[in-house]
Design a protein around this motif. Structure first.
Motif, PDB file in Angstrom:
ATOM      1  N   LYS A 111      -5.604   3.255  -5.220  1.00 23.18           N
ATOM      2  CA  LYS A 111      -6.464   3.886  -6.226  1.00 23.18           C
ATOM      3  C   LYS A 111      -5.640   4.660  -7.253  1.00 23.18           C
ATOM      4  CE  LYS A 111      -9.347   5.927  -3.319  1.00 23.18           C
ATOM      5  NZ  LYS A 111     -10.522   6.715  -2.887  1.00 23.18           N
ATOM      6  N   ALA A 112      -4.557   5.284  -6.819  1.00 25.19           N
ATOM      7  CA  ALA A 112      -3.691   5.998  -7.751  1.00 25.19           C
ATOM      8  C   ALA A 112      -3.063   5.048  -8.769  1.00 25.19           C
ATOM      9  CB  ALA A 112      -2.600   6.745  -6.990  1.00 25.19           C
ATOM     10  N   ALA A 113      -2.895   3.777  -8.384  1.00 31.02           N
ATOM     11  CA  ALA A 113      -2.330   2.771  -9.278  1.00 31.02           C
ATOM     12  C   ALA A 113      -3.402   2.099 -10.124  1.00 31.02           C
ATOM     13  CB  ALA A 113      -1.570   1.725  -8.469  1.00 31.02           C
ATOM     14  N   GLY A 114      -4.624   2.625 -10.080  1.00 25.14           N
ATOM     15  CA  GLY A 114      -5.700   2.099 -10.907  1.00 25.14           C
ATOM     16  C   GLY A 114      -6.618   1.114 -10.220  1.00 25.14           C
ATOM     17  N   GLY A 115      -6.442   0.910  -8.923  1.00 22.33           N
ATOM     18  CA  GLY A 115      -7.267  -0.041  -8.195  1.00 22.33           C
ATOM     19  C   GLY A 115      -8.519   0.579  -7.605  1.00 22.33           C
ATOM     20  N   ARG A 116      -9.299  -0.263  -6.954  1.00 28.42           N
ATOM     21  CA  ARG A 116     -10.522   0.163  -6.282  1.00 28.42           C
ATOM     22  C   ARG A 116     -10.391  -0.166  -4.801  1.00 28.42           C
ATOM     23  NH1 ARG A 116     -15.133   0.528  -9.556  1.00 28.42           N
ATOM     24  NH2 ARG A 116     -16.422  -0.114  -7.781  1.00 28.42           N
ATOM     25  N   GLY A 117     -10.823   0.751  -3.957  1.00 27.67           N
ATOM     26  CA  GLY A 117     -10.732   0.491  -2.525  1.00 27.67           C
ATOM     27  C   GLY A 117     -11.752   1.279  -1.758  1.00 27.67           C
ATOM     28  N   GLY A 118     -12.264   0.699  -0.674  1.00 25.97           N
ATOM     29  CA  GLY A 118     -13.268   1.425   0.084  1.00 25.97           C
ATOM     30  C   GLY A 118     -13.610   0.779   1.402  1.00 25.97           C
ATOM     31  N   MET A 119     -14.611   1.360   2.029  1.00 20.17           N
ATOM     32  CA  MET A 119     -15.040   0.946   3.358  1.00 20.17           C
ATOM     33  C   MET A 119     -16.126  -0.118   3.277  1.00 20.17           C
ATOM     34  SD  MET A 119     -13.137   2.942   5.142  1.00 20.17           S
ATOM     35  CE  MET A 119     -13.833   2.711   6.780  1.00 20.17           C
ATOM     36  N   ALA A 120     -16.281  -0.852   4.364  1.00 19.85           N
ATOM     37  CA  ALA A 120     -17.344  -1.838   4.489  1.00 19.85           C
ATOM     38  C   ALA A 120     -17.758  -1.912   5.948  1.00 19.85           C
ATOM     39  CB  ALA A 120     -16.889  -3.207   3.983  1.00 19.85           C
ATOM     40  N   ASP A 121     -18.877  -2.541   6.182  1.00 19.30           N
ATOM     41  CA  ASP A 121     -19.383  -2.708   7.543  1.00 19.30           C
ATOM     42  C   ASP A 121     -18.693  -3.899   8.203  1.00 19.30           C
ATOM     43  OD1 ASP A 121     -20.834  -2.763   9.864  1.00 19.30           O
ATOM     44  OD2 ASP A 121     -22.662  -3.553   8.963  1.00 19.30           O
ATOM     45  N   GLY A 122     -17.893  -3.624   9.209  1.00 17.31           N
ATOM     46  CA  GLY A 122     -17.232  -4.696   9.938  1.00 17.31           C
ATOM     47  C   GLY A 122     -17.796  -4.909  11.325  1.00 17.31           C
TER      48      GLY A 122
ATOM     49  N   ARG B  56      -9.624   9.321  -7.249  1.00 16.58           N
ATOM     50  CA  ARG B  56      -8.239   9.518  -6.812  1.00 16.58           C
ATOM     51  C   ARG B  56      -8.076  10.787  -5.998  1.00 16.58           C
ATOM     52  NH1 ARG B  56      -4.552   7.587 -12.030  1.00 16.58           N
ATOM     53  NH2 ARG B  56      -5.632   5.605 -12.380  1.00 16.58           N
ATOM     54  N   ARG B  57      -9.157  11.497  -5.746  1.00 16.47           N
ATOM     55  CA  ARG B  57      -9.066  12.693  -4.916  1.00 16.47           C
ATOM     56  C   ARG B  57      -8.717  12.285  -3.488  1.00 16.47           C
ATOM     57  NH1 ARG B  57     -14.162  16.491  -5.470  1.00 16.47           N
ATOM     58  NH2 ARG B  57     -12.826  17.662  -3.993  1.00 16.47           N
ATOM     59  N   PRO B  58      -7.673  12.862  -2.917  1.00 14.88           N
ATOM     60  CA  PRO B  58      -7.271  12.480  -1.554  1.00 14.88           C
ATOM     61  C   PRO B  58      -8.390  12.618  -0.524  1.00 14.88           C
ATOM     62  CG  PRO B  58      -5.557  13.782  -2.581  1.00 14.88           C
ATOM     63  CD  PRO B  58      -6.744  13.843  -3.504  1.00 14.88           C
ATOM     64  N   SER B  59      -9.244  13.627  -0.703  1.00 13.44           N
ATOM     65  CA  SER B  59     -10.317  13.846   0.269  1.00 13.44           C
ATOM     66  C   SER B  59     -11.388  12.771   0.217  1.00 13.44           C
ATOM     67  CB  SER B  59     -10.967  15.212   0.032  1.00 13.44           C
ATOM     68  OG  SER B  59     -11.522  15.284  -1.277  1.00 13.44           O
ATOM     69  N   LEU B  60     -11.424  11.984  -0.855  1.00 14.38           N
ATOM     70  CA  LEU B  60     -12.435  10.940  -0.997  1.00 14.38           C
ATOM     71  C   LEU B  60     -11.830   9.568  -0.737  1.00 14.38           C
ATOM     72  CD1 LEU B  60     -14.533  12.128  -4.081  1.00 14.38           C
ATOM     73  CD2 LEU B  60     -14.921  12.526  -1.650  1.00 14.38           C
ATOM     74  N   SER B  61     -11.108   9.469   0.348  1.00 13.75           N
ATOM     75  CA  SER B  61     -10.502   8.193   0.741  1.00 13.75           C
ATOM     76  C   SER B  61     -10.644   8.015   2.242  1.00 13.75           C
ATOM     77  CB  SER B  61      -9.019   8.148   0.361  1.00 13.75           C
ATOM     78  OG  SER B  61      -8.837   8.151  -1.036  1.00 13.75           O
ATOM     79  N   ALA B  62     -10.961   6.795   2.629  1.00  8.99           N
ATOM     80  CA  ALA B  62     -11.028   6.448   4.046  1.00  8.99           C
ATOM     81  C   ALA B  62     -10.651   4.985   4.197  1.00  8.99           C
ATOM     82  CB  ALA B  62     -12.429   6.701   4.607  1.00  8.99           C
ATOM     83  N   ALA B  63     -10.050   4.654   5.297  1.00  5.72           N
ATOM     84  CA  ALA B  63      -9.679   3.275   5.590  1.00  5.72           C
ATOM     85  C   ALA B  63      -9.371   3.186   7.074  1.00  5.72           C
ATOM     86  CB  ALA B  63      -8.476   2.825   4.765  1.00  5.72           C
ATOM     87  N   ASN B  64      -9.327   1.977   7.563  1.00  3.61           N
ATOM     88  CA  ASN B  64      -9.003   1.748   8.963  1.00  3.61           C
ATOM     89  C   ASN B  64      -8.060   0.564   9.040  1.00  3.61           C
ATOM     90  OD1 ASN B  64      -8.856   1.278  11.685  1.00  3.61           O
ATOM     91  ND2 ASN B  64     -11.052   1.288  12.050  1.00  3.61           N
ATOM     92  N   GLY B  65      -6.824   0.829   9.439  1.00  6.90           N
ATOM     93  CA  GLY B  65      -5.821  -0.214   9.513  1.00  6.90           C
ATOM     94  C   GLY B  65      -6.061  -1.257  10.571  1.00  6.90           C
ATOM     95  N   GLN B  66      -7.086  -1.075  11.401  1.00 10.31           N
ATOM     96  CA  GLN B  66      -7.411  -2.098  12.393  1.00 10.31           C
ATOM     97  C   GLN B  66      -7.725  -3.430  11.718  1.00 10.31           C
ATOM     98  OE1 GLN B  66     -10.667  -0.387  14.583  1.00 10.31           O
ATOM     99  NE2 GLN B  66      -9.386   1.137  15.583  1.00 10.31           N
ATOM    100  N   LEU B  67      -8.412  -3.372  10.592  1.00 15.09           N
ATOM    101  CA  LEU B  67      -8.724  -4.566   9.800  1.00 15.09           C
ATOM    102  C   LEU B  67      -8.790  -4.120   8.341  1.00 15.09           C
ATOM    103  CD1 LEU B  67      -9.474  -7.542   9.571  1.00 15.09           C
ATOM    104  CD2 LEU B  67     -11.863  -6.922  10.006  1.00 15.09           C
ATOM    105  N   LEU B  68      -7.789  -4.494   7.570  1.00 15.65           N
ATOM    106  CA  LEU B  68      -7.681  -4.015   6.200  1.00 15.65           C
ATOM    107  C   LEU B  68      -7.149  -5.140   5.330  1.00 15.65           C
ATOM    108  CD1 LEU B  68      -6.272  -0.570   5.104  1.00 15.65           C
ATOM    109  CD2 LEU B  68      -5.521  -2.665   3.953  1.00 15.65           C
ATOM    110  N   LEU B  69      -7.895  -5.467   4.272  1.00 15.26           N
ATOM    111  CA  LEU B  69      -7.492  -6.523   3.359  1.00 15.26           C
ATOM    112  C   LEU B  69      -7.184  -5.932   1.994  1.00 15.26           C
ATOM    113  CD1 LEU B  69      -9.473  -7.954   5.535  1.00 15.26           C
ATOM    114  CD2 LEU B  69      -9.441  -9.839   3.912  1.00 15.26           C
ATOM    115  N   VAL B  70      -6.107  -6.424   1.382  1.00 21.13           N
ATOM    116  CA  VAL B  70      -5.706  -5.916   0.090  1.00 21.13           C
ATOM    117  C   VAL B  70      -5.211  -7.072  -0.764  1.00 21.13           C
ATOM    118  CG1 VAL B  70      -3.384  -5.349   0.945  1.00 21.13           C
ATOM    119  CG2 VAL B  70      -4.256  -4.209  -1.103  1.00 21.13           C
TER     120      VAL B  70
END
Length: 379
Positions: free
Chosen positions: A250-261, A207-221
């Motif tokens: 992640k703050a709500a207890g979920g898991r999220g991360g990057m992948a090779d697109g 949940r550390r803000p510095s350990l988050s990355a995402a790209n809204g170009q293609l994002l599934l949730v």
């Protein structure tokens, strides 16, 4: 003489520290390249309902290939495509309707202006999500062109189809198309940055803000996880709403991360220096959380990637080794993400120096209150 000797010793120490940091980050990027989640080339048919959400504002020149590619998706029989026209003035809505040509999967929403406290894109995304009926929400930008299997593969990845634990949010990073010199210098740093610095597995739950990355170009949730996190209302005023959204999940207890697109989609964000500078200017100031965070990040980047090559020009062996390590790391991430390798990676110090200049420029715009995007002030 004594002060000159101390200065030379300080410079040698700084160079050695930079070279060691560069080498350590290259080792880390090599490990990340092995850990990076990779989608299947031939994913199974998706049994879930998928809502593809496309926010558009003055995208008449770019939305056609994006929308055609979405309508050509395979393996997603229960798919809807919702497009929110966010106050376009260039005929974007007419282009969307022409491309859709009556396809019942496509629905065009006329977006309402953002209320106080909201930025334009998060508000458009919130309207799309509110109208969506899918189990999975797939946010796509208008400058993204997806491969035919992209959505099926991304959903498979979200559900743990790569053999890893299922995620609540996944961001398969598209291959960045870079044509001009400015684009080739700066755009590959997008994937390089998180592959080099982010501990991928830890980042999926931290949940550390510095350990988050995402790209809204293609994002599934996952739709339920999105609602638990508060949706885009939780990130209403965030310039980097994609990164803010994964933090909220992640703050709500979920898991999220990057992948090779790389094999799922392509994106050409900007078409030259002027667009690139304006695009980075609107948001780069917020990437490191605060002025102090930006200053610390800039100092580390300069130490690892600018100081050693400058010292190498003066004959420093440690500087040469540091430069070689940096080029190796850049080449490794370029190969992993489909970017050009030679001769672009040799200019890595110039790329980092340009990024630092863009960061400073963004903070100047922020301080002056002159930042804007698509005709809207960003505050």
């Amino acid at each position: 003489m004594r002060s000159a000797h101390r200065l030379r010793a300080l410079c040698r120490g700084w160079t050695r520290a930079g070279a060691l940091l560069s080498a350590a980050l290259t080792v880390h990027s090599a490990r990340n390249a092995r850990l990076l989640r990779t989608p299947a080339d031939a994913p199974p048919e998706c049994a879930e309902a998928v809502s593809v959400l496309l926010p558009v504002r003055d995208e008449a020149a770019r939305v056609t290939p994006c929308l055609r590619a979405l309508l050509a998706q395979t393996g997603v029989p229960r798919m809807e495509v919702l497009v929110c026209d966010d106050g376009s003035t260039d005929g974007t809505a007419a282009v969307v309707l022409a491309v859709a040509a009556g396809d019942p999967r496509v629905r065009l929403l006329r977006g309402a202006p953002p209320p106080p406290g909201w930025l334009g894109k998060p508000h458009a995304c919130a309207q799309l999500a509110a109208a969506a009926g899918g189990d999975v929400l797939a946010f796509v930008d208008a400058d993204v062109v997806c491969a035919p299997h992209a959505l099926a593969a991304a959903v498979h990845l979200l559900r743990g189809g790569d053999g890893g634990r299922p995620l609540d949010l996944v961001s398969p990073y598209p291959r960045q198309v870079a044509a001009t010199a400015a684009e080739r210098l700066v755009q590959p740093l997008l994937q390089w940055s998180w592959l080099t610095t982010l501990p991928l597995r830890t980042a999926e739950t931290s949940r550390r803000p510095s350990l988050s990355a995402a790209n809204g170009q293609l994002l599934l949730v996952d739709a339920a996880a999105y609602r638990r996190a508060g949706g885009h209302a939780a990130v209403a005023g965030e310039v980097l709403d994609d990164i803010a959204l994964v933090r909220a999940v992640k703050a709500a207890g979920g898991r999220g991360g990057m992948a090779d697109g790389t094999d799922l989609a392509t994106c050409r964000m900007y078409t030259g220096w002027a667009e690139l500078r304006h695009g980075y200017g609107k948001s780069l100031w917020s990437a490191f959380g605060s002025p102090a965070g930006s200053a610390a990040a800039a100092a580390l980047l300069a130490t690892a990637y600018v100081v050693p090559p400058l010292a190498a020009l003066a004959g420093s062996r440690a500087g040469a080794l540091g430069y070689a390590a940096a080029v190796a790391g850049r080449a490794l991430t370029a190969r992993r993400t489909g970017a050009r390798v030679l001769p672009d990676v040799l200019a890595h110090p110039v790329s980092v120096a340009l990024l630092l200049g863009l960061l400073a420029d963004s903070w100047v715009g922020r301080a002056r209150g002159t930042l804007s995007w698509r005709g809207r002030a960003l505050g």
